[in-house]
Design an enzyme around this catalytic site. Structure first.
Site, PDB file in Angstrom:
ATOM      1  N   ASP A   7       0.870  -1.169   0.000  1.00 23.52           N
ATOM      2  CA  ASP A   7       0.000   0.000   0.000  1.00 23.52           C
ATOM      3  C   ASP A   7       0.912   1.226   0.000  1.00 23.52           C
ATOM      4  O   ASP A   7       1.505   1.558   1.027  1.00 23.52           O
ATOM      5  CB  ASP A   7      -0.906   0.002   1.227  1.00 23.52           C
ATOM      6  CG  ASP A   7      -1.804   1.224   1.273  1.00 23.52           C
ATOM      7  OD1 ASP A   7      -2.382   1.578   0.233  1.00 23.52           O
ATOM      8  OD2 ASP A   7      -1.921   1.832   2.356  1.00 23.52           O
ATOM      9  N   GLU A  67      -1.794  -1.107  -5.348  1.00 31.10           N
ATOM     10  CA  GLU A  67      -3.002  -0.323  -5.605  1.00 31.10           C
ATOM     11  C   GLU A  67      -2.756   0.685  -6.724  1.00 31.10           C
ATOM     12  O   GLU A  67      -1.700   1.308  -6.782  1.00 31.10           O
ATOM     13  CB  GLU A  67      -3.449   0.408  -4.337  1.00 31.10           C
ATOM     14  CG  GLU A  67      -4.812   1.074  -4.500  1.00 31.10           C
ATOM     15  CD  GLU A  67      -5.345   1.633  -3.199  1.00 31.10           C
ATOM     16  OE1 GLU A  67      -6.228   2.496  -3.283  1.00 31.10           O
ATOM     17  OE2 GLU A  67      -4.893   1.230  -2.125  1.00 31.10           O
ATOM     18  N   ASP A 141      -2.713   1.187   6.931  1.00 26.57           N
ATOM     19  CA  ASP A 141      -1.842   0.931   5.774  1.00 26.57           C
ATOM     20  C   ASP A 141      -1.433  -0.545   5.723  1.00 26.57           C
ATOM     21  O   ASP A 141      -1.295  -1.128   4.655  1.00 26.57           O
ATOM     22  CB  ASP A 141      -0.586   1.806   5.852  1.00 26.57           C
ATOM     23  CG  ASP A 141      -0.914   3.254   6.121  1.00 26.57           C
ATOM     24  OD1 ASP A 141      -1.081   4.016   5.155  1.00 26.57           O
ATOM     25  OD2 ASP A 141      -1.023   3.618   7.308  1.00 26.57           O
TER      26      ASP A 141
END
Length: 158
Positions: A7, A67, A141
């Site tokens: 992330d 992502e 996170d």
């Protein structure tokens, strides 16, 4: 299959390493990379790179789940910073000959919770249940990195 979920974040980058064997997922390691201080952008990116290099060297992942960049038009600077962070993460993967699989936030949320608009807390709870963790994974996170790895595991055969 060893999956590394990352992330990206300029101040806190979450990462999670999972082993997928059939339908079984095992959490091998998870954590966050935090800046030691509010350094310049080049030094911050260097810190992320060095720490991720260690993760790649230790676990030798076969794929990186990352992502996709998304930003509201009102905050274009965030998208630019995330582009820098994603770039260094992709560089780490390329240096280790590891393919990158990108997923949108809504795809990750829908895969993990069944709801493409799930909250951070819902993601954390879903991950807690998936891995039978005694507490919610903190910070968010870390939960997001775990969710990315779980999402990839759900979308591939191995």
């Amino acid at each position: 299959m060893i999956i590394l979920g990352v992330d990206p974040g300029i101040n806190t980058t979450g990462y999670a390493v999972l082993r997928k064997k059939g339908r079984e997922l095992k959490l091998l390691e998870g954590g966050v990379i935090r800046g030691k201080s509010k350094e310049t952008l080049p030094l911050r990116i260097l810190e992320i790179h060095q720490n991720l290099q260690d993760v790649f060297d230790t676990w030798k992942p076969e794929v990186l789940a990352l992502e996709e960049v998304y930003s509201h038009y009102a905050r274009p600077e965030t998208a630019i910073l995330m582009g820098h962070v994603r770039g260094v993460i992709c560089l780490c993967a390329a240096l280790h000959d590891v393919p990158v699989a990108s997923y949108s936030a809504t795809t990750v949320k829908k895969t993990v919770t069944g709801n493409g608009r799930a909250s951070k807390n819902q993601i954390q709870r879903a991950i807690q249940l998936e891995f039978r963790l005694p507490e919610l994974p903190e910070p968010p996170d870390l939960a997001d990195a775990l969710a990315l790895a779980v999402c990839h595991a759900a979308h591939v055969r191995a």
